[in-house]
Write an enzyme that holds these catalytic residues in place. Structure first.
Site, short mmCIF file in Angstrom:
data_model
loop_
_atom_site.label_atom_id
_atom_site.label_comp_id
_atom_site.label_asym_id
_atom_site.label_seq_id
_atom_site.Cartn_x
_atom_site.Cartn_y
_atom_site.Cartn_z
N HIS A 53 0.85 -1.19 0.00
CA HIS A 53 0.00 0.00 0.00
C HIS A 53 0.89 1.24 0.00
CE1 HIS A 53 -3.86 -2.00 1.79
NE2 HIS A 53 -3.36 -2.68 0.78
N GLU A 55 1.03 3.83 1.90
CA GLU A 55 1.57 4.19 3.21
C GLU A 55 2.75 3.31 3.59
OE1 GLU A 55 -1.59 3.49 2.29
OE2 GLU A 55 -2.97 4.05 3.88
N CYS A 83 -6.08 1.75 6.04
CA CYS A 83 -6.70 0.49 6.48
C CYS A 83 -6.05 0.06 7.80
CB CYS A 83 -6.51 -0.59 5.41
SG CYS A 83 -4.78 -1.14 5.23
N CYS A 86 -2.19 -0.63 7.51
CA CYS A 86 -1.40 0.59 7.44
C CYS A 86 -1.45 1.36 8.75
CB CYS A 86 -1.87 1.45 6.27
SG CYS A 86 -1.53 0.66 4.68
#
Length: 153
Positions: A53, A55, A83, A86
């Site tokens: 992801h 992040e 999410c 993360c």
């Protein structure tokens, strides 16, 4: 345009890069002392990595750059609410502040579904601000998924 909008514009540019690669368009920018420290955009499909992801990619890049797994004094700008995966990484990295553009009503872990970033049971809480360029951050996602639906993907 204030500094938060400028950093979010940078994150939106990275989200666009993800979209062009066929990835869900999310971008993240990690800043320390008003300087760009690291950046990332979603790449789980291309990298065959469910943890890639935006992040996580920015956090990994910053940790390598600083040679430290802790990132105190930093602010993470994200186009989409993080999410739970993360959010956990953000807490473990000791990031001071998260600023995100648009909420994630199905999986958001910064207040929409859960609030892992400010959970008092953890030994670190993160300051959270939302809504910076929310319309633009939401629109890039809407456009991406509309296009995918129209292509039958």
């Amino acid at each position: 345009m204030d500094k938060h909008e400028q950093w979010m514009q940078h994150a939106l540019m990275l989200a666009q890069k993800a979209a062009e690669l066929g990835e869900v368009p999310v971008g993240a920018v990690l800043v320390k002392d008003d300087q760009l420290l690291a950046e990332g955009w979603n790449q789980p499909i291309a990298g065959h990595d469910p943890t890639a992801h935006a992040e996580i990619r920015a956090i990994r890049q910053a940790a390598q750059q600083l040679n430290n797994y802790r990132l105190p004094g930093t602010t993470l700008y994200i186009t989409l609410e993080p999410c739970s995966m993360c959010a956990g990484a953000i807490v473990h990295a000791r990031i001071d502040r998260v600023i995100f553009g648009t909420a994630e009503p199905r999986a958001g872990a910064a207040g929409s579904v859960l609030n892992l970033l400010q959970n008092s049971q953890f030994n670190h809480q993160v300051e959270v601000d939302s809504g910076v360029l929310a319309e633009e951050c939401g629109q890039i996602l809407k456009d991406f998924f509309r296009e995918r639906r129209n292509k039958g993907n």
